[in-house]
Design an enzyme around this catalytic site. Structure first.
Site, short mmCIF file in Angstrom:
data_model
loop_
_atom_site.label_atom_id
_atom_site.label_comp_id
_atom_site.label_asym_id
_atom_site.label_seq_id
_atom_site.Cartn_x
_atom_site.Cartn_y
_atom_site.Cartn_z
N LYS A 10 0.85 -1.22 0.00
CA LYS A 10 0.00 0.00 0.00
C LYS A 10 0.87 1.24 0.00
O LYS A 10 2.04 1.22 0.41
CB LYS A 10 -0.95 0.02 1.20
CG LYS A 10 -0.29 -0.13 2.59
CD LYS A 10 0.19 1.16 3.23
CE LYS A 10 0.93 0.94 4.52
NZ LYS A 10 1.70 2.06 5.02
N GLY A 97 3.83 -4.49 3.98
CA GLY A 97 3.90 -5.87 3.46
C GLY A 97 3.49 -6.92 4.49
O GLY A 97 2.80 -7.89 4.15
N ASP A 130 -2.66 -1.78 10.57
CA ASP A 130 -2.80 -1.71 9.11
C ASP A 130 -3.51 -2.93 8.53
O ASP A 130 -3.81 -2.94 7.33
CB ASP A 130 -1.41 -1.65 8.45
CG ASP A 130 -0.87 -0.24 8.41
OD1 ASP A 130 -1.65 0.71 8.65
OD2 ASP A 130 0.34 -0.09 8.13
#
Ligand code: ATP
Length: 294
Positions: A10, A97, A130
Protein backbone atom coordinates in the site's frame (compact mmCIF):
# COMPACT_ATOMS: atom_id res chain seq x y z
CA UNK A 1 -6.14 -28.32 -2.32
CA UNK A 2 -3.98 -25.45 -3.54
CA UNK A 3 -4.91 -21.77 -3.41
CA UNK A 4 -3.08 -18.60 -4.30
CA UNK A 5 -3.68 -14.99 -3.21
CA UNK A 6 -1.91 -11.68 -3.58
CA UNK A 7 -1.07 -9.50 -0.61
CA UNK A 8 -0.73 -6.07 -2.24
CA UNK A 9 1.50 -3.39 -0.80
CA UNK A 10 0.00 0.00 0.00
CA UNK A 11 0.87 3.64 -0.39
CA UNK A 12 -0.54 6.20 2.03
CA UNK A 13 -1.56 8.97 -0.37
CA UNK A 14 -2.37 11.08 2.67
CA UNK A 15 -1.25 10.47 6.24
CA UNK A 16 -2.22 13.01 8.89
CA UNK A 17 -0.85 12.51 12.35
CA UNK A 18 -2.96 13.44 15.34
CA UNK A 19 -2.20 13.61 19.02
CA UNK A 20 -1.03 10.56 20.97
CA UNK A 21 -3.70 8.75 22.98
CA UNK A 22 -3.35 7.62 26.58
CA UNK A 23 -1.90 4.29 25.37
CA UNK A 24 0.82 6.13 23.39
CA UNK A 25 -0.66 5.25 19.96
CA UNK A 26 -1.44 8.20 17.67
CA UNK A 27 -4.77 9.17 16.19
CA UNK A 28 -4.47 9.12 12.40
CA UNK A 29 -6.35 10.06 9.31
CA UNK A 30 -4.99 8.24 6.32
CA UNK A 31 -5.97 7.53 2.74
CA UNK A 32 -4.55 4.16 1.83
CA UNK A 33 -4.28 2.79 -1.67
CA UNK A 34 -3.39 -0.83 -2.45
CA UNK A 35 -1.04 -1.25 -5.37
CA UNK A 36 -0.04 -3.96 -7.82
CA UNK A 37 3.38 -4.48 -6.21
CA UNK A 38 2.25 -7.49 -4.21
CA UNK A 39 3.46 -10.49 -2.27
CA UNK A 40 2.18 -13.81 -3.56
CA UNK A 41 0.96 -16.40 -1.08
CA UNK A 42 0.73 -20.07 -2.10
CA UNK A 43 -1.37 -22.24 0.19
CA UNK A 44 -1.49 -26.02 0.21
CA UNK A 45 -3.66 -28.06 2.58
CA UNK A 46 -1.86 -30.83 4.45
CA UNK A 47 -3.22 -34.23 5.53
CA UNK A 48 -1.98 -33.63 9.07
CA UNK A 49 0.50 -31.83 11.26
CA UNK A 50 1.03 -28.24 12.31
CA UNK A 51 0.65 -25.24 10.01
CA UNK A 52 3.80 -24.02 8.27
CA UNK A 53 4.61 -20.58 6.88
CA UNK A 54 7.68 -20.35 4.68
CA UNK A 55 9.01 -16.86 4.07
CA UNK A 56 12.79 -16.91 4.05
CA UNK A 57 13.09 -13.14 3.55
CA UNK A 58 11.55 -12.32 6.92
CA UNK A 59 13.37 -13.02 10.16
CA UNK A 60 11.50 -13.81 13.35
CA UNK A 61 7.82 -14.55 13.68
CA UNK A 62 5.91 -13.96 10.47
CA UNK A 63 2.68 -12.00 10.76
CA UNK A 64 1.06 -14.62 8.50
CA UNK A 65 1.95 -17.37 11.04
CA UNK A 66 0.55 -15.26 13.81
CA UNK A 67 -2.67 -14.74 11.84
CA UNK A 68 -3.05 -18.53 11.44
CA UNK A 69 -2.24 -19.27 15.09
CA UNK A 70 -4.71 -16.65 16.32
CA UNK A 71 -7.40 -18.01 14.01
CA UNK A 72 -6.87 -21.51 15.41
CA UNK A 73 -6.96 -20.14 18.96
CA UNK A 74 -10.40 -18.72 18.11
CA UNK A 75 -11.65 -22.11 16.96
CA UNK A 76 -11.04 -21.90 13.21
CA UNK A 77 -11.32 -25.49 12.01
CA UNK A 78 -9.74 -25.45 8.56
CA UNK A 79 -7.31 -28.23 7.59
CA UNK A 80 -3.60 -27.87 8.39
CA UNK A 81 -1.90 -25.67 5.80
CA UNK A 82 1.48 -24.79 4.40
CA UNK A 83 1.78 -21.22 3.10
CA UNK A 84 4.75 -20.09 1.08
CA UNK A 85 5.19 -16.34 0.65
CA UNK A 86 7.01 -14.83 -2.32
CA UNK A 87 8.03 -11.44 -0.90
CA UNK A 88 7.96 -8.64 -3.45
CA UNK A 89 6.81 -5.76 -1.26
CA UNK A 90 9.92 -4.23 0.32
CA UNK A 91 10.29 -5.10 4.01
CA UNK A 92 10.11 -2.49 6.79
CA UNK A 93 9.65 0.08 4.04
CA UNK A 94 6.34 1.78 4.80
CA UNK A 95 4.39 -0.31 2.29
CA UNK A 96 2.64 -2.53 4.82
CA UNK A 97 3.90 -5.87 3.46
CA UNK A 98 3.54 -7.71 6.77
CA UNK A 99 -0.03 -6.49 7.19
CA UNK A 100 -0.77 -7.41 3.57
CA UNK A 101 0.45 -10.98 4.17
CA UNK A 102 -1.57 -11.31 7.37
CA UNK A 103 -4.69 -10.02 5.60
CA UNK A 104 -4.13 -12.34 2.61
CA UNK A 105 -3.73 -15.26 5.04
CA UNK A 106 -7.10 -14.40 6.59
CA UNK A 107 -8.68 -14.33 3.10
CA UNK A 108 -7.15 -17.70 2.24
CA UNK A 109 -8.31 -19.20 5.53
CA UNK A 110 -11.84 -17.89 4.98
CA UNK A 111 -11.87 -19.64 1.61
CA UNK A 112 -11.12 -22.98 3.31
CA UNK A 113 -13.47 -22.53 6.29
CA UNK A 114 -15.39 -19.25 6.63
CA UNK A 115 -15.28 -17.60 10.05
CA UNK A 116 -17.62 -14.97 11.45
CA UNK A 117 -16.82 -11.67 9.66
CA UNK A 118 -16.86 -9.59 12.87
CA UNK A 119 -14.43 -12.03 14.46
CA UNK A 120 -12.09 -11.78 11.46
CA UNK A 121 -12.17 -7.97 11.70
CA UNK A 122 -11.39 -7.98 15.43
CA UNK A 123 -8.54 -10.44 14.85
CA UNK A 124 -7.19 -8.24 12.04
CA UNK A 125 -7.17 -5.25 14.38
CA UNK A 126 -5.33 -7.25 17.01
CA UNK A 127 -2.68 -8.32 14.48
CA UNK A 128 -1.84 -4.74 13.54
CA UNK A 129 -3.42 -1.37 12.88
CA UNK A 130 -2.80 -1.71 9.11
CA UNK A 131 -4.32 -5.19 8.77
CA UNK A 132 -8.06 -4.25 8.72
CA UNK A 133 -7.57 -1.89 5.77
CA UNK A 134 -5.84 -4.67 3.83
CA UNK A 135 -8.58 -7.29 4.32
CA UNK A 136 -10.18 -5.90 1.17
CA UNK A 137 -7.49 -4.17 -0.88
CA UNK A 138 -8.42 -0.97 -2.73
CA UNK A 139 -8.76 2.64 -1.62
CA UNK A 140 -9.72 3.16 2.01
CA UNK A 141 -9.93 5.99 4.47
CA UNK A 142 -8.73 4.97 7.90
CA UNK A 143 -9.11 6.74 11.23
CA UNK A 144 -8.57 5.77 14.86
CA UNK A 145 -5.03 4.37 14.91
CA UNK A 146 -5.59 3.41 11.27
CA UNK A 147 -7.84 0.52 12.27
CA UNK A 148 -11.26 2.08 11.61
CA UNK A 149 -11.65 1.64 7.91
CA UNK A 150 -14.06 2.86 5.32
CA UNK A 151 -13.79 1.55 1.76
CA UNK A 152 -13.72 4.31 -0.89
CA UNK A 153 -14.35 4.43 -4.61
CA UNK A 154 -11.30 4.33 -6.87
CA UNK A 155 -9.61 7.65 -7.61
CA UNK A 156 -8.95 9.08 -11.09
CA UNK A 157 -6.60 7.02 -13.27
CA UNK A 158 -2.98 7.20 -12.18
CA UNK A 159 0.25 5.26 -12.07
CA UNK A 160 2.74 5.07 -9.23
CA UNK A 161 6.51 5.13 -9.18
CA UNK A 162 7.92 3.20 -6.20
CA UNK A 163 11.50 3.72 -5.09
CA UNK A 164 12.44 1.41 -2.21
CA UNK A 165 15.55 2.48 -0.34
CA UNK A 166 18.48 0.35 0.79
CA UNK A 167 17.58 1.06 4.45
CA UNK A 168 14.87 -0.20 6.76
CA UNK A 169 12.95 2.08 9.12
CA UNK A 170 11.15 0.86 12.21
CA UNK A 171 7.63 2.25 12.28
CA UNK A 172 7.80 2.70 16.07
CA UNK A 173 11.02 4.71 15.77
CA UNK A 174 9.53 6.98 13.11
CA UNK A 175 6.57 7.74 15.38
CA UNK A 176 8.95 8.47 18.27
CA UNK A 177 10.90 10.84 16.03
CA UNK A 178 7.65 12.51 14.94
CA UNK A 179 6.84 13.17 18.61
CA UNK A 180 10.34 14.47 19.24
CA UNK A 181 9.96 16.89 16.32
CA UNK A 182 6.53 17.98 17.57
CA UNK A 183 4.78 16.90 14.35
CA UNK A 184 1.39 15.70 15.66
CA UNK A 185 -1.55 17.98 14.88
CA UNK A 186 -4.16 19.03 17.39
CA UNK A 187 -7.39 17.03 17.53
CA UNK A 188 -9.25 20.05 16.05
CA UNK A 189 -6.84 20.38 13.13
CA UNK A 190 -7.03 16.64 12.46
CA UNK A 191 -10.81 16.75 12.47
CA UNK A 192 -10.97 19.71 10.07
CA UNK A 193 -8.51 18.03 7.69
CA UNK A 194 -10.47 14.78 7.91
CA UNK A 195 -13.65 16.55 6.82
CA UNK A 196 -11.88 18.26 3.91
CA UNK A 197 -10.26 15.00 2.82
CA UNK A 198 -13.56 13.09 2.98
CA UNK A 199 -15.15 15.70 0.71
CA UNK A 200 -12.27 15.42 -1.77
CA UNK A 201 -12.29 11.63 -2.03
CA UNK A 202 -15.04 10.55 -4.38
CA UNK A 203 -15.42 8.31 -7.38
CA UNK A 204 -12.73 8.99 -10.02
CA UNK A 205 -11.56 12.13 -8.19
CA UNK A 206 -8.11 13.54 -8.83
CA UNK A 207 -6.96 14.18 -5.29
CA UNK A 208 -5.84 17.82 -4.92
CA UNK A 209 -2.18 18.41 -3.99
CA UNK A 210 -3.20 19.89 -0.65
CA UNK A 211 -4.33 16.41 0.43
CA UNK A 212 -1.25 14.55 -0.77
CA UNK A 213 0.72 14.94 2.42
CA UNK A 214 2.56 12.62 4.76
CA UNK A 215 3.02 14.08 8.24
CA UNK A 216 5.55 11.32 9.04
CA UNK A 217 7.81 12.37 6.16
CA UNK A 218 9.93 14.87 8.15
CA UNK A 219 10.48 12.19 10.80
CA UNK A 220 11.54 9.60 8.22
CA UNK A 221 13.88 12.18 6.62
CA UNK A 222 15.34 13.10 9.97
CA UNK A 223 16.21 9.43 10.65
CA UNK A 224 17.25 8.70 7.07
CA UNK A 225 18.46 11.88 5.25
CA UNK A 226 19.30 10.10 1.94
CA UNK A 227 15.53 9.83 1.32
CA UNK A 228 15.72 13.50 0.21
CA UNK A 229 17.75 12.67 -2.89
CA UNK A 230 15.26 9.94 -3.84
CA UNK A 231 12.40 12.45 -3.45
CA UNK A 232 14.28 14.92 -5.66
CA UNK A 233 15.05 12.29 -8.29
CA UNK A 234 11.40 11.17 -8.31
CA UNK A 235 10.31 14.81 -8.74
CA UNK A 236 12.78 15.18 -11.61
CA UNK A 237 11.16 12.28 -13.50
CA UNK A 238 8.08 14.50 -13.90
CA UNK A 239 5.90 12.95 -11.20
CA UNK A 240 2.87 15.10 -10.37
CA UNK A 241 3.33 14.38 -6.66
CA UNK A 242 6.10 12.77 -4.62
CA UNK A 243 6.03 11.64 -1.03
CA UNK A 244 7.33 9.06 1.38
CA UNK A 245 4.93 6.15 1.86
CA UNK A 246 3.77 5.55 5.44
CA UNK A 247 6.66 5.46 7.87
CA UNK A 248 9.10 5.17 4.95
CA UNK A 249 11.65 4.97 3.61
CA UNK A 250 10.01 4.02 0.27
CA UNK A 251 9.47 7.05 -1.97
CA UNK A 252 6.35 7.13 -4.14
CA UNK A 253 5.63 9.27 -7.19
CA UNK A 254 2.14 9.84 -8.53
CA UNK A 255 1.40 10.30 -12.22
CA UNK A 256 -2.19 11.32 -12.94
CA UNK A 257 -4.01 10.58 -16.19
CA UNK A 258 -4.73 7.72 -18.55
CA UNK A 259 -1.03 7.71 -19.48
CA UNK A 260 -0.01 7.75 -15.79
CA UNK A 261 0.93 4.07 -15.68
CA UNK A 262 3.19 4.45 -18.74
CA UNK A 263 4.81 7.60 -17.37
CA UNK A 264 5.43 5.88 -14.03
CA UNK A 265 6.98 2.89 -15.81
CA UNK A 266 9.31 5.19 -17.80
CA UNK A 267 10.24 7.00 -14.57
CA UNK A 268 11.07 3.69 -12.88
CA UNK A 269 13.30 2.70 -15.80
CA UNK A 270 15.12 6.04 -15.63
CA UNK A 271 15.87 5.56 -11.91
CA UNK A 272 16.79 1.88 -12.03
CA UNK A 273 20.54 2.46 -12.47
CA UNK A 274 20.61 4.36 -9.18
CA UNK A 275 17.87 2.49 -7.24
CA UNK A 276 17.81 -1.05 -8.55
CA UNK A 277 14.44 -1.80 -6.93
CA UNK A 278 12.66 1.17 -8.51
CA UNK A 279 9.45 -0.06 -10.12
CA UNK A 280 6.05 1.14 -11.17
CA UNK A 281 2.62 0.01 -10.08
CA UNK A 282 -1.06 0.73 -10.55
CA UNK A 283 -3.89 0.87 -8.01
CA UNK A 284 -5.73 -2.41 -7.46
CA UNK A 285 -9.32 -3.25 -6.52
CA UNK A 286 -10.57 -5.75 -3.90
CA UNK A 287 -10.85 -8.49 -6.57
CA UNK A 288 -7.05 -8.42 -6.96
CA UNK A 289 -6.72 -9.87 -3.44
CA UNK A 290 -9.27 -12.68 -3.82
CA UNK A 291 -7.92 -16.23 -3.43
CA UNK A 292 -7.98 -18.38 -6.56
CA UNK A 293 -7.55 -22.12 -6.98
CA UNK A 294 -3.96 -22.77 -8.08
P1 ATP B 1 3.88 -0.77 8.51
O1 ATP B 1 2.76 -1.73 8.22
O2 ATP B 1 4.04 -0.51 9.98
O3 ATP B 1 3.90 0.44 7.64
P2 ATP B 1 6.22 -1.57 7.11
O4 ATP B 1 5.51 -1.62 5.82
O5 ATP B 1 7.16 -0.44 7.31
O6 ATP B 1 5.19 -1.61 8.27
P3 ATP B 1 6.64 -4.42 7.05
O7 ATP B 1 7.30 -4.83 5.78
O8 ATP B 1 5.21 -4.74 7.21
O9 ATP B 1 6.98 -2.90 7.34
O10 ATP B 1 7.50 -5.10 8.22
C1 ATP B 1 7.65 -4.63 9.52
C2 ATP B 1 8.32 -5.75 10.32
O11 ATP B 1 7.38 -6.83 10.47
C3 ATP B 1 9.53 -6.37 9.62
O12 ATP B 1 10.71 -5.78 10.06
C4 ATP B 1 9.46 -7.85 9.95
O13 ATP B 1 10.34 -8.18 10.99
C5 ATP B 1 8.06 -8.10 10.48
N1 ATP B 1 7.28 -9.03 9.64
C6 ATP B 1 6.59 -10.08 10.10
N2 ATP B 1 5.98 -10.73 9.10
C7 ATP B 1 6.26 -10.08 7.96
C8 ATP B 1 5.91 -10.28 6.60
N3 ATP B 1 5.13 -11.28 6.20
N4 ATP B 1 6.40 -9.40 5.70
C9 ATP B 1 7.19 -8.37 6.09
N5 ATP B 1 7.56 -8.16 7.37
C10 ATP B 1 7.10 -8.99 8.32
Amino acid sequence: MKLRAFGPGKVNLCLLLGPPRADGRHELVTLIESVSLADELHLETLPEGPDHVLCPDVEGENLASRALAELRARGWNGPPVRIEIDKRVPIAAGMGGGSADAAATLRLAAELAPGRPEEVISLATQLGADVPSQLAPGVSLATGIGDIVEACDPLAAHGLLLVPQPYALSTAEVYREADRLGLPRSAEDLDARFRALTAAVHDRARLPSTHIVNDLQPAALSLCPPIESALEAARDTGADEVLVSGSGPTVAGLFWGADGADRAAAAARSLSARWDRASSAVPVSPEFGLPVVA
